[in-house]
Structure formats: structure tokens, C-alpha cells
Write an enzyme that holds these catalytic residues in place. Sequence first.
Site, mmCIF file in Angstrom:
data_model
loop_
_atom_site.group_PDB
_atom_site.id
_atom_site.type_symbol
_atom_site.label_atom_id
_atom_site.label_comp_id
_atom_site.label_asym_id
_atom_site.label_seq_id
_atom_site.Cartn_x
_atom_site.Cartn_y
_atom_site.Cartn_z
ATOM 1 N N GLY A 60 0.765 -1.242 0.000
ATOM 2 C CA GLY A 60 0.000 0.000 0.000
ATOM 3 C C GLY A 60 0.796 1.291 0.000
ATOM 4 N N TRP A 62 2.286 2.939 -2.522
ATOM 5 C CA TRP A 62 1.845 3.837 -3.604
ATOM 6 C C TRP A 62 0.455 4.381 -3.287
ATOM 7 C CZ3 TRP A 62 3.115 2.732 -9.419
ATOM 8 C CH2 TRP A 62 4.505 2.604 -9.579
ATOM 9 N N ASP A 80 -5.377 -5.474 -5.405
ATOM 10 C CA ASP A 80 -4.290 -6.467 -5.312
ATOM 11 C C ASP A 80 -4.876 -7.847 -5.109
ATOM 12 O OD1 ASP A 80 -0.997 -5.962 -4.828
ATOM 13 O OD2 ASP A 80 -1.740 -7.958 -4.317
ATOM 14 N N ASP A 96 -7.703 -10.647 -8.490
ATOM 15 C CA ASP A 96 -6.655 -10.897 -9.485
ATOM 16 C C ASP A 96 -7.032 -10.139 -10.755
ATOM 17 O OD1 ASP A 96 -5.116 -11.951 -11.514
ATOM 18 O OD2 ASP A 96 -5.288 -14.017 -10.825
ATOM 19 N N ASP A 121 2.183 -1.249 -10.508
ATOM 20 C CA ASP A 121 3.486 -1.661 -9.959
ATOM 21 C C ASP A 121 3.469 -3.189 -9.828
ATOM 22 O OD1 ASP A 121 6.048 -1.141 -8.958
ATOM 23 O OD2 ASP A 121 5.355 -0.957 -6.886
ATOM 24 N N LYS A 161 5.082 -0.412 -14.348
ATOM 25 C CA LYS A 161 6.385 -1.078 -14.196
ATOM 26 C C LYS A 161 6.553 -2.115 -15.301
ATOM 27 C CE LYS A 161 7.247 -3.682 -10.405
ATOM 28 N NZ LYS A 161 7.689 -3.578 -9.013
HETATM 29 C C1 LIG Z 1 5.994 -4.629 -5.967
HETATM 30 S S1 LIG Z 1 4.448 -5.069 -5.252
HETATM 31 C C2 LIG Z 1 3.606 -3.535 -5.230
HETATM 32 C C3 LIG Z 1 4.097 -2.578 -4.188
HETATM 33 C C4 LIG Z 1 3.177 -1.379 -4.029
HETATM 34 N N1 LIG Z 1 3.232 -0.492 -5.178
HETATM 35 C C5 LIG Z 1 3.512 -0.592 -2.799
HETATM 36 O O1 LIG Z 1 3.997 0.549 -2.905
HETATM 37 O O2 LIG Z 1 3.271 -1.095 -1.694
HETATM 38 C C6 LIG Z 1 3.664 -5.926 -6.562
HETATM 39 C C7 LIG Z 1 2.246 -6.361 -6.246
HETATM 40 O O3 LIG Z 1 1.637 -6.888 -7.444
HETATM 41 C C8 LIG Z 1 0.619 -7.782 -6.999
HETATM 42 N N2 LIG Z 1 0.122 -8.611 -8.086
HETATM 43 C C9 LIG Z 1 0.792 -9.547 -8.790
HETATM 44 N N3 LIG Z 1 -0.021 -10.154 -9.662
HETATM 45 C C10 LIG Z 1 -1.255 -9.578 -9.525
HETATM 46 C C11 LIG Z 1 -2.506 -9.782 -10.145
HETATM 47 N N4 LIG Z 1 -2.656 -10.731 -11.092
HETATM 48 N N5 LIG Z 1 -3.567 -9.030 -9.769
HETATM 49 C C12 LIG Z 1 -3.409 -8.101 -8.802
HETATM 50 N N6 LIG Z 1 -2.247 -7.861 -8.163
HETATM 51 C C13 LIG Z 1 -1.174 -8.596 -8.511
HETATM 52 C C14 LIG Z 1 1.363 -8.576 -5.921
HETATM 53 O O4 LIG Z 1 0.453 -9.265 -5.080
HETATM 54 C C15 LIG Z 1 2.158 -7.479 -5.203
HETATM 55 O O5 LIG Z 1 1.478 -7.023 -4.052
#
Ligand SMILES: C[S@@+](CC[C@H](N)C(=O)[O-])C[C@H]1O[C@@H](n2cnc3c(N)ncnc32)[C@H](O)[C@@H]1O
Length: 206
Positions: A60, A62, A80, A96, A121, A161
Site C-alpha cells: 500500500g 503507492w 491487489d 486478481d 506496480d 512497471k
Molecule cells: C511490488 S508489489 C507492489 C508494491 C506497491 N506499489 C507498494 O507501494 O506497496 C507488486 C504487487 O503486485 C501484486 N500482483 C501480482 N499479480 C497480480 C494480479 N494478477 N492481480 C493483482 N495484483 C497482482 C502482488 O500481489 C504485489 O502485491
Amino acid sequence: MARGASSNRWLERQAKDKYVKQRDGHGYRSRAAYKLLELNQRERLIRPGSVVLDLGAAPGGWTQVAALAVGGAGKVVALDILEMQPVKGATVVLGDCLVPDVQSQLAEIFTANAVDLVMSDMAPNITGISARDEAAATELAETALTIAQQFLRPGGALLMKLFQSRETDAILSDVNRLFRTVVRRKPDASRAKSREFYVVAKQFGL
Ligand SMILES: C[S@@+](CC[C@H](N)C(=O)[O-])C[C@H]1O[C@@H](n2cnc3c(N)ncnc32)[C@H](O)[C@@H]1O
């Protein structure tokens, strides 16, 4: 159980990392928050009153940055696949983004052409098998781009990203087709060794 060498290296790196120290002092949930702070300062992506969709938002960081920047007149929706603690000023959706039902859920929150900024991200779980990891990262990026097309207002922006791979050029050419200006950014808080970088695309559909 004894910690492995890689886990010890991670702990050492965290202890030295200036962004981890700042994060703890500032109350951000992730060091990733500093990537968005830098990108937003440079690119002026989030304004008071902006409507923002944050894909891959957990834990969280961002979302915290965006919710503060949009203020009371704006709106932030954070999605997420993992559960995430609430963030003041944001709506959290658990799901998802690859699942069509979840995209329909977003459609219930936003009307088409309602969003000023889509941020992604998202990162897949890394398996270490490069072909599989590249395919997973590409699927997430393509899905973020599809969602952006569904919800962005004309003139809106995308911050996404990407991981440098054989698919990068194809994704960037899709982004270039849809937005008038597209730049690559590697914020200071993004680790130099990481293949990640960010695409800032502005003026959707113009
Ligand atoms: C690098 S982290 C994000 C960090 C976030 N921007 C922060 O500042 O806290 C990447 C996130 O992408 C999510 N993610 C990966 N695949 C996903 C999907 N299919 N649907 C939703 N979220 C997904 C992961 O669960 C993870 O929490």
C-alpha cells in the site's frame, strides 16, 4: 531454523538501505513509495482531485502516496491479489486483475473514461525460470494496458512497471500507439541491479 545466505544478504541490504530507513520514519508501508514520490514529482502525474487506479497495490505504499496527493476531492482505488490493510482515502479491492470478473468489479466502481491515472506496480511471483517469469510479467503488463484503455479518460496517463525482456519492445510499441508521449524512467529508489523500469505514458487517445 538457520537462515540461508540469501536471506542474510537480504537482511544486510535492508539494514543499509536509506529508503528502508526513511520508510520506517515516514510511516510508508513500502520502500516502493519513494519510487512513486520521485516519479510524481518529476512527471506531475497526480493532482488534487485526480481519480487514480492503483494495480498491484499491496502492501500500500503507492496507495498512501496517491491518497494524500489526490486529497478529499479525489478518488483512489487500490487492487491487489493479496489482502491489504485499509488506506485512509482509498478503496481497496481484493482480486486478481487477470480475472474478467475482477475487471467487471472495477467497471462497477468506475464508469468508462473516468480515470485520470492508471498505475501498475504489479510484479509476478518470481520462479527463477526466466521464460516463465518473462511471460508472467508480460501478461501483467498487457492486462494493465487493457484496463487502462477501458477506464482512462481521453488525455489520461499510465504509469507502469516493466521488466527488461525480449517482450519489452512489443509492449512499448503498444503503449506508443495509444499515448502521445511515452518516456522510460528508472527512479533512484529502484535498485540498480533490478531489471525493472517504469513507463510514463501521457495523453491517452489524443
Ligand atoms: C511490488 S508489489 C507492489 C508494491 C506497491 N506499489 C507498494 O507501494 O506497496 C507488486 C504487487 O503486485 C501484486 N500482483 C501480482 N499479480 C497480480 C494480479 N494478477 N492481480 C493483482 N495484483 C497482482 C502482488 O500481489 C504485489 O502485491
